[in-house]
Design an enzyme around this catalytic site. Sequence first.
Site, PDB file in Angstrom:
ATOM      1  N   CYS A  25     -18.428   0.405   9.513  1.00 50.38           N
ATOM      2  CA  CYS A  25     -18.611   1.113  10.794  1.00 50.38           C
ATOM      3  C   CYS A  25     -19.854   0.688  11.573  1.00 50.38           C
ATOM      4  CB  CYS A  25     -18.646   2.615  10.541  1.00 50.38           C
ATOM      5  SG  CYS A  25     -17.057   3.240   9.999  1.00 50.38           S
ATOM      6  N   LYS A  46     -18.853   9.440  19.575  1.00 46.94           N
ATOM      7  CA  LYS A  46     -18.738   8.710  18.312  1.00 46.94           C
ATOM      8  C   LYS A  46     -19.592   7.441  18.323  1.00 46.94           C
ATOM      9  CE  LYS A  46     -17.464   7.328  14.338  1.00 46.94           C
ATOM     10  NZ  LYS A  46     -17.925   7.907  13.105  1.00 46.94           N
ATOM     11  N   PHE A  80     -16.201  11.757  11.673  1.00 46.26           N
ATOM     12  CA  PHE A  80     -17.593  11.506  11.279  1.00 46.26           C
ATOM     13  C   PHE A  80     -17.762  11.423   9.760  1.00 46.26           C
ATOM     14  CE2 PHE A  80     -17.555  13.757  15.341  1.00 46.26           C
ATOM     15  CZ  PHE A  80     -18.276  12.867  16.130  1.00 46.26           C
ATOM     16  N   LYS A  88       0.839  -1.205   0.000  1.00 50.73           N
ATOM     17  CA  LYS A  88       0.000   0.000   0.000  1.00 50.73           C
ATOM     18  C   LYS A  88       0.875   1.256   0.000  1.00 50.73           C
ATOM     19  CE  LYS A  88      -4.118   0.160   2.250  1.00 50.73           C
ATOM     20  NZ  LYS A  88      -5.094   0.293   3.334  1.00 50.73           N
ATOM     21  N   LYS A 104     -20.071  -2.938  13.217  1.00 53.17           N
ATOM     22  CA  LYS A 104     -19.086  -3.201  14.278  1.00 53.17           C
ATOM     23  C   LYS A 104     -19.233  -2.210  15.446  1.00 53.17           C
ATOM     24  CE  LYS A 104     -14.952  -0.565  12.955  1.00 53.17           C
ATOM     25  NZ  LYS A 104     -15.018   0.493  13.945  1.00 53.17           N
ATOM     26  N   PHE A 160     -31.273  10.403   6.697  1.00 53.45           N
ATOM     27  CA  PHE A 160     -31.165   9.048   7.242  1.00 53.45           C
ATOM     28  C   PHE A 160     -32.507   8.358   7.423  1.00 53.45           C
ATOM     29  CE2 PHE A 160     -27.112   7.084   8.357  1.00 53.45           C
ATOM     30  CZ  PHE A 160     -26.309   7.983   7.704  1.00 53.45           C
ATOM     31  N   ARG A 175     -18.183  10.317   5.930  1.00 63.57           N
ATOM     32  CA  ARG A 175     -18.888   9.200   5.288  1.00 63.57           C
ATOM     33  C   ARG A 175     -18.133   8.831   4.027  1.00 63.57           C
ATOM     34  NH1 ARG A 175     -23.923  12.718   4.200  1.00 63.57           N
ATOM     35  NH2 ARG A 175     -22.146  14.054   3.822  1.00 63.57           N
TER      36      ARG A 175
HETATM   37  N1  LIG Z   1     -14.345   4.053   7.060  1.00 66.53           N
HETATM   38  C1  LIG Z   1     -15.129   4.977   7.595  1.00 66.53           C
HETATM   39  O1  LIG Z   1     -16.079   5.476   6.976  1.00 66.53           O
HETATM   40  C2  LIG Z   1     -14.847   5.474   8.990  1.00 66.53           C
HETATM   41  C3  LIG Z   1     -15.436   6.666   9.427  1.00 66.53           C
HETATM   42  C4  LIG Z   1     -15.148   7.114  10.706  1.00 66.53           C
HETATM   43  C5  LIG Z   1     -14.318   6.373  11.532  1.00 66.53           C
HETATM   44  N2  LIG Z   1     -13.784   5.206  11.094  1.00 66.53           N
HETATM   45  C6  LIG Z   1     -12.893   4.469  11.971  1.00 66.53           C
HETATM   46  O2  LIG Z   1     -11.550   4.736  11.587  1.00 66.53           O
HETATM   47  C7  LIG Z   1     -10.727   3.582  11.807  1.00 66.53           C
HETATM   48  C8  LIG Z   1     -10.046   3.190  10.520  1.00 66.53           C
HETATM   49  O3  LIG Z   1     -11.026   2.826   9.580  1.00 66.53           O
HETATM   50  P1  LIG Z   1     -10.681   2.629   8.032  1.00 66.53           P
HETATM   51  O4  LIG Z   1     -11.982   2.392   7.343  1.00 66.53           O
HETATM   52  O5  LIG Z   1      -9.796   3.726   7.583  1.00 66.53           O
HETATM   53  O6  LIG Z   1      -9.849   1.270   8.107  1.00 66.53           O
HETATM   54  P2  LIG Z   1      -8.899   0.652   6.980  1.00 66.53           P
HETATM   55  O7  LIG Z   1      -8.881  -0.794   7.241  1.00 66.53           O
HETATM   56  O8  LIG Z   1      -9.321   1.164   5.639  1.00 66.53           O
HETATM   57  O9  LIG Z   1      -7.459   1.279   7.286  1.00 66.53           O
HETATM   58  C9  LIG Z   1      -6.664   0.934   8.382  1.00 66.53           C
HETATM   59  C10 LIG Z   1      -5.207   0.995   7.929  1.00 66.53           C
HETATM   60  O10 LIG Z   1      -4.364   0.855   9.067  1.00 66.53           O
HETATM   61  C11 LIG Z   1      -3.230   0.095   8.679  1.00 66.53           C
HETATM   62  N3  LIG Z   1      -2.591  -0.438   9.883  1.00 66.53           N
HETATM   63  C12 LIG Z   1      -3.013  -1.398  10.723  1.00 66.53           C
HETATM   64  N4  LIG Z   1      -2.133  -1.587  11.727  1.00 66.53           N
HETATM   65  C13 LIG Z   1      -1.120  -0.715  11.520  1.00 66.53           C
HETATM   66  C14 LIG Z   1       0.083  -0.426  12.207  1.00 66.53           C
HETATM   67  N5  LIG Z   1       0.420  -1.087  13.317  1.00 66.53           N
HETATM   68  N6  LIG Z   1       0.887   0.524  11.706  1.00 66.53           N
HETATM   69  C15 LIG Z   1       0.561   1.188  10.577  1.00 66.53           C
HETATM   70  N7  LIG Z   1      -0.576   0.957   9.881  1.00 66.53           N
HETATM   71  C16 LIG Z   1      -1.414   0.020  10.353  1.00 66.53           C
HETATM   72  C17 LIG Z   1      -3.795  -0.954   7.744  1.00 66.53           C
HETATM   73  O11 LIG Z   1      -2.811  -1.517   6.907  1.00 66.53           O
HETATM   74  C18 LIG Z   1      -4.822  -0.114   6.956  1.00 66.53           C
HETATM   75  O12 LIG Z   1      -4.249   0.450   5.792  1.00 66.53           O
HETATM   76  C19 LIG Z   1     -11.653   2.515  12.378  1.00 66.53           C
HETATM   77  O13 LIG Z   1     -11.616   2.552  13.770  1.00 66.53           O
HETATM   78  C20 LIG Z   1     -13.017   2.958  11.895  1.00 66.53           C
HETATM   79  O14 LIG Z   1     -14.059   2.512  12.725  1.00 66.53           O
HETATM   80  C21 LIG Z   1     -14.017   4.748   9.831  1.00 66.53           C
END
Ligand SMILES: NC(=O)c1ccc[n+]([C@@H]2O[C@H](COP(=O)([O-])OP(=O)(O)OC[C@H]3O[C@@H](n4cnc5c(N)ncnc54)[C@H](O)[C@@H]3O)[C@@H](O)[C@H]2O)c1
Length: 471
Positions: A279, A223, A151, A35, A282, A268, A153
């Site tokens: 999200c 959150k 927050f 990546k 979980k 919504f 989307r």
């Molecule tokens: N996706 C959404 O819409 C959204 C919105 C708000 C909050 N969140 C929260 O944000 C967080 C991340 O979500 P996401 O969708 O971006 O997840 P994701 O899986 O897309 O990204 C997580 C990244 O972290 C990396 N990673 C894991 N362990 C690591 C480490 N030790 N060192 C460096 N990199 C590491 C992974 O390789 C991955 O690229 C979650 O807690 C999620 O609940 C997500």
Amino acid sequence: MRIAVVGSGYVGLVAGACLADLGHDVQLVDNDGSKVAALQAGQIPIHEEHLPELFRRHHGRQLRFTESLPEAVRNSQAVFVAVGTPPTEQGEADLSYVESVAREISGAIHGYTVIVEKSTVPVYTSDWVRRVMLRNATAADTFDVVSNPEFLREGTAVVDFLYPDRIVIGADNPRSAAVLREIYAPLISGSYYERPDAISGPASAKVPPPLIVTSAKSAELIKHASNAFLAMKISFINAVATICESVGANVEQVCQGIGSDSRIGRRFLNPGIGYGGSCFPKDLMAFRSVARECGYEFRLLDEVMRINEEQRNRFLRKIRNALWTLRGKRLGVLGLAFKGGTDDIRESPAMALVQCLLQEGCQIAAYDPAAAERARGVLNSSVEFVNSPYEAATGADALLILTEWEEFATLDLKRLQKVLKYSIVIDGRNLYDCETMAALGFTYYSVGRPSTVPDSPAENGTAAAGKLTKA
Ligand SMILES: NC(=O)c1ccc[n+]([C@@H]2O[C@H](COP(=O)([O-])OP(=O)(O)OC[C@H]3O[C@@H](n4cnc5c(N)ncnc54)[C@H](O)[C@@H]3O)[C@@H](O)[C@H]2O)c1
């Protein structure tokens, strides 16, 4: 300010690119070497509007990528943690990624550094991160932990980050809160919005956004409670849609009626095939676990989840009711991502439905503007991935609309009718007007609205205009 963002996924990448656009010097870290290599080469691994523009502006300058957490953290005044927090088998948030990042940070910081929780985490996580840092011999006066929930989307992530409804800073002392205020200063002061090159936002955006400063625990709860409330709103309207179907009412009219109450709001209240994504499912389970640990059984959340699952099953029954038997039927499927505007298929209700239909022996021709590549890796080879909605519909016994991409809401219905084997559309997102579909002679099923069944169903779009019936 020099900022490190750990985790370059949907949240980390968007946050990092936006922070660079606010004028900061950002190093994005990920432990997935392929990546990082792709990002360094300028490839964007996710589909998100405006990210290409932000890459053109900042890539290789104020936005850099590395696998080395110590290198990124060493000179940073703030470290955003945006790694995944997936569910454990028991439904709690798995915080092992957050913990390992905290351990790594503890060995790397030089000088006062603020650790910012961007990942969605249960209440008390900031305390735990602090404890991990102290256990690993980090001096107490060299760091603080702040909760700054995200927050955004997926699909509108960049605009959501830059035009948020609010910015929440959960800080337990003024020193760390001041660092976060400085980071968000261009948004809080409104100066970003005056820049001629600012990414443009929606006309309805509150500019500048309000800043809400709370304790770290309150921010963590904000959150989880926000996501639980939004999921509840979706399940609520899906339950109302079920009643609408059995009495022959129209849920869109009901939504208009209840949504125009300013205490409730229209957003919504979209009946469909249930929520999904990485999200809501979980976070609801994690919030329920948090409540349980506090001695409170949050049964309302159980019901929200149950309605969500039932909604998907109801849609499956709707398909069966429309087609009688499923084995050997050819179905065109529009949409595989968990919602429109994204390539994210995590916990996608569309994917779950396609998997059920495959098990029932259907042949599927699927089209998704962004998620096909990801879906190909998960669905078995019997799914045919096609390049347009019309290709998906060609020769199909019915067309299913599973994701609300704008492209799916503006189809040439006459053309669709010509290519479908039977003029049957089963719409899980209510993208079409029932009367229009009736007038064109479609057999049309949607969610919480009367169905359209033509008087004399026929092949290839020669059907007579239909009438509306109870679903
Ligand atoms: N996706 C959404 O819409 C959204 C919105 C708000 C909050 N969140 C929260 O944000 C967080 C991340 O979500 P996401 O969708 O971006 O997840 P994701 O899986 O897309 O990204 C997580 C990244 O972290 C990396 N990673 C894991 N362990 C690591 C480490 N030790 N060192 C460096 N990199 C590491 C992974 O390789 C991955 O690229 C979650 O807690 C999620 O609940 C997500």
